[in-house]
Each structure stands twice: as C-alpha cells, then as structure tokens.
Enzyme design. Structure first.
Site, PDB file in Angstrom:
ATOM      1  N   GLY A 173     -23.308   5.431  -3.284  1.00  0.00           N
ATOM      2  CA  GLY A 173     -24.316   6.024  -4.130  1.00  0.00           C
ATOM      3  C   GLY A 173     -23.543   7.256  -4.920  1.00  0.00           C
ATOM      4  O   GLY A 173     -24.307   7.856  -5.628  1.00  0.00           O
ATOM      5  N   TYR A 196       0.861  -1.231   0.084  1.00  0.00           N
ATOM      6  CA  TYR A 196       0.038  -0.012  -0.055  1.00  0.00           C
ATOM      7  C   TYR A 196       0.952   1.093   0.118  1.00  0.00           C
ATOM      8  O   TYR A 196       1.928   1.162   0.482  1.00  0.00           O
ATOM      9  CB  TYR A 196      -1.067   0.029   1.237  1.00  0.00           C
ATOM     10  CG  TYR A 196      -1.910  -0.983   1.489  1.00  0.00           C
ATOM     11  CD1 TYR A 196      -2.180  -1.966   0.066  1.00  0.00           C
ATOM     12  CD2 TYR A 196      -2.599  -1.193   2.173  1.00  0.00           C
ATOM     13  CE1 TYR A 196      -3.320  -2.669   0.077  1.00  0.00           C
ATOM     14  CE2 TYR A 196      -3.722  -2.108   2.554  1.00  0.00           C
ATOM     15  CZ  TYR A 196      -4.100  -2.966   1.320  1.00  0.00           C
ATOM     16  OH  TYR A 196      -5.296  -3.853   1.131  1.00  0.00           O
TER      17      TYR A 196
END
Length: 346
Positions: free
Chosen positions: A243, A53
């Site tokens: 969303g 990472y």
C-alpha cells in the site's frame, strides 16, 4: 511458524522463506545479518538467494548477497539448521561480466557458478540449487503470450539437468529446482529425470501474488500432482501490495521508485487493483500486506512464500502473516476483485 515438505526431498522448509535480493544494494551487510537473525528467531529456516543478486545486477555488487549470507553463516554457525537455496543464471548478456564466456545454464557455467556460490556462502553444500530462468526464448518475466522462436544455441533441458546431476553426485548440491519456468518446461524436467535417472526437480520458483495469479492456470496441477511445490516470489508485487505506493505516492527508498525494471507492478491497472484490495483490507481491519500473503498461504500448491524487506519493521509485518487466517468473506472479496480484472501485473 509452519513448515512444508520441499517436494519429495524429505526437507521441511518454513512456509515463509527469507528473500535476500536487497542484500548488497538496498541493505548493508549489518542490515542483512539483522534480517537473518530476526527471521531465524521467528522460525524461518529457509533462505533464498541467487548468484546474480543483488538486483538490479551490477558488476560492482554481483555476488554480495551470497557473500553477506556467507559471513552470517560463518559468524552464527548452525549450518545444518538452515536450508539455503540459490540459483545459477540462465541465458544472459546482462551478466556478461560474471564469467569469461557466454552465460547459459550449461555444464561449464554450472560448474563455475556452483563453486563461486559455495565460496561466497562459505559452505560446502547448497540445499536447493535452481536454474534461475530458461535458456530458450519463452514467456517469463512479465510476458504472457508465447511466441515460438527457437534459438540455434539454446541449451537443451537434458544437458542442463545432466550437469545438475553431476553437482548433486559430488555432494555440492542436495536438491535441484527450477524458476521462471513454463508448464511445458516443468514437465520436460520431470520426464527427463525419470527417463535418464537424473535428479528430480523438487520445486518451482515463479511469481505469484494477488496481482499475478497466472500460476493457477497451467502450473498448479503440475505442482500438486508431481510434488513440485511453488516457491512464490514477488508475493507483494515488489511492495505494491504493502500500500505504500497508493494515490501516486513514491517513497524515496521504494523499489518501484528507484528501479525502472519493476514497472510492471506500477501500471494503472495494477494501481487500480491495489486500491480495491486496500479498501477490502480496510473494511475488515486487516493489514494489506498480511492479507495478500495470507491468501497465498492458503493455496494447496504452495510450498513457501519468499518474503523480502528492506527494514526490520517490514519484515516483522510480513512474517506476521503466518498467524492470519482469512475469513471466507474476505476470500470472497479477494476473488471478486480478481474477477473484475484478472492478473493486472503478470
């Protein structure tokens, strides 16, 4: 916050774990420290990282995630109150810059990788050390079907686990886990540990979300019967289940906008499923992300959900899911959407 036992380790980990994959790419060191401070303040005691990472991996940034956690640990103290998890890379050509020889989860890789992670994290032990993905060719990272393709140089699970056993014996690692592993692989790790008195795997970190419930098919029984609970990653489908990508939106800083490698979460099938889940959440006046996370927290095979964020507002919403209990009506609605098109983004 709520807590679960990490396998048979005796460690109690928060049911929501702070994922740190964005530290060093989408988040600065100061922003990373702010996220860590906020999460700890909300009762989170579990932090997940990896030697590769941030993502996407690049030579210029590799290791920054662990380094940012390390500088935070040094500044704040209280190492014994935080459970730190990180990972050693599996077979990779993409990470060829990380070590001067081929990347595999073998003894020489594990020995170098653990020492490098300890140095970056500024600690002398890691609570949970995980094999990030298998060395063999198998179905992980969005691949459903298995094609048998033995590799001449694949590292046997026996050899990986023996090397992990050595770093446990030295005190550098307390417990070991696996990630992106198959049911067969999980059972092999458990069998070999018993046969050879090697460390027993205490967790499995695999993708699990409303868009990808494949874990329920072959892994869930193993997780429950063998005390090898799931650490669920990508619980929001790389942000799709927030969303923010509805109706074709592509916010400039969104992960699915910036990085092509996550396209499996933005397929037409995935978008259609997100829309149905969003409508269900709206009907019941729920936040979509919190509904998606609360469904995962219901599962008996789950130990912790790994939540990541790029802003404190996003993190606050995600951590707030711990207080949401879904009604049976909402759960039935989720199951109805799932039945229409199971696992659109495996």
């Amino acid at each position: 916050m709520q807590y679960s036992e990490l396998g048979n380790s005796g460690l109690k980990v928060s049911r929501l774990c702070l994922g740190t994959m964005t530290f060093g790419e989408q988040n600065s060191e100061a922003e990373a420290h702010a996220q860590l401070d906020y999460a700890i303040g909300q009762g989170v005691n579990f932090i997940d990282a990896a030697e590769m990472y941030p993502v996407p991996p690049r030579p210029q940034t590799q290791g920054l995630t662990e380094a940012y956690i390390g500088s935070w640990l040094k500044a704040r103290g209280g190492r014994d109150k935080v459970i730190v998890a990180t990972k050693v890379a599996g077979r990779s050509t993409e990470l060829s810059y990380a070590r001067p020889f081929a990347i595999h989860p073998d003894r020489r890789n594990i020995e170098l990788a653990i020492d490098a992670s300890l140095k970056r994290l500024q600690t002398d032990y890691i609570d949970l050390y995980q094999v990030h993905w298998p060395d063999r060719s198998t179905n992980f990272f969005g691949r459903l079907g298995y094609e048998h393709q033995p590799l001449a140089d694949e590292v046997a699970i026996e050899d990986t686990l023996a090397a992990l056993g050595d770093v446990v014996r030295t005190g550098k690692v307390r417990h070991v886990g696996i990630s992106n592993e198959t049911p067969w692989g999980a059972m092999r790790y458990l069998a070999i540990a018993e046969q050879r008195q090697l460390p027993r795997v205490v967790s499995i970190q695999n993708p699990y979300s409303l868009l990808n419930r494949v874990f329920e098919i072959g892994h869930a029984e193993i997780a429950l019967r063998e005390q090898m609970g799931l650490l669920a990653y990508s619980p929001l489908g790389m942000g799709a289940l927030s969303g923010k990508y509805r109706h074709g939106a592509r916010p400039a800083q969104g992960r699915l906008t910036r990085f092509d490698r996550f396209r499996r979460y933005s397929t037409p099938r995935g978008a259609a499923a997100v829309e149905r889940y969003a409508q269900l959440a709206e009907t019941h006046r729920l936040d979509l992300a919190q509904m998606a996370l609360a469904f995962l927290l219901r599962q008996p095979f789950l130990t912790s959900v790994i939540v990541g964020a790029t802003t404190l507002d996003q993190l606050a919403v995600n951590l707030g899911s711990i207080d949401l209990t879904l009604s049976e009506t909402v759960v039935a609605g989720i199951e109805a959407v799932h039945a229409e098109d199971p696992n659109p983004c495996p």
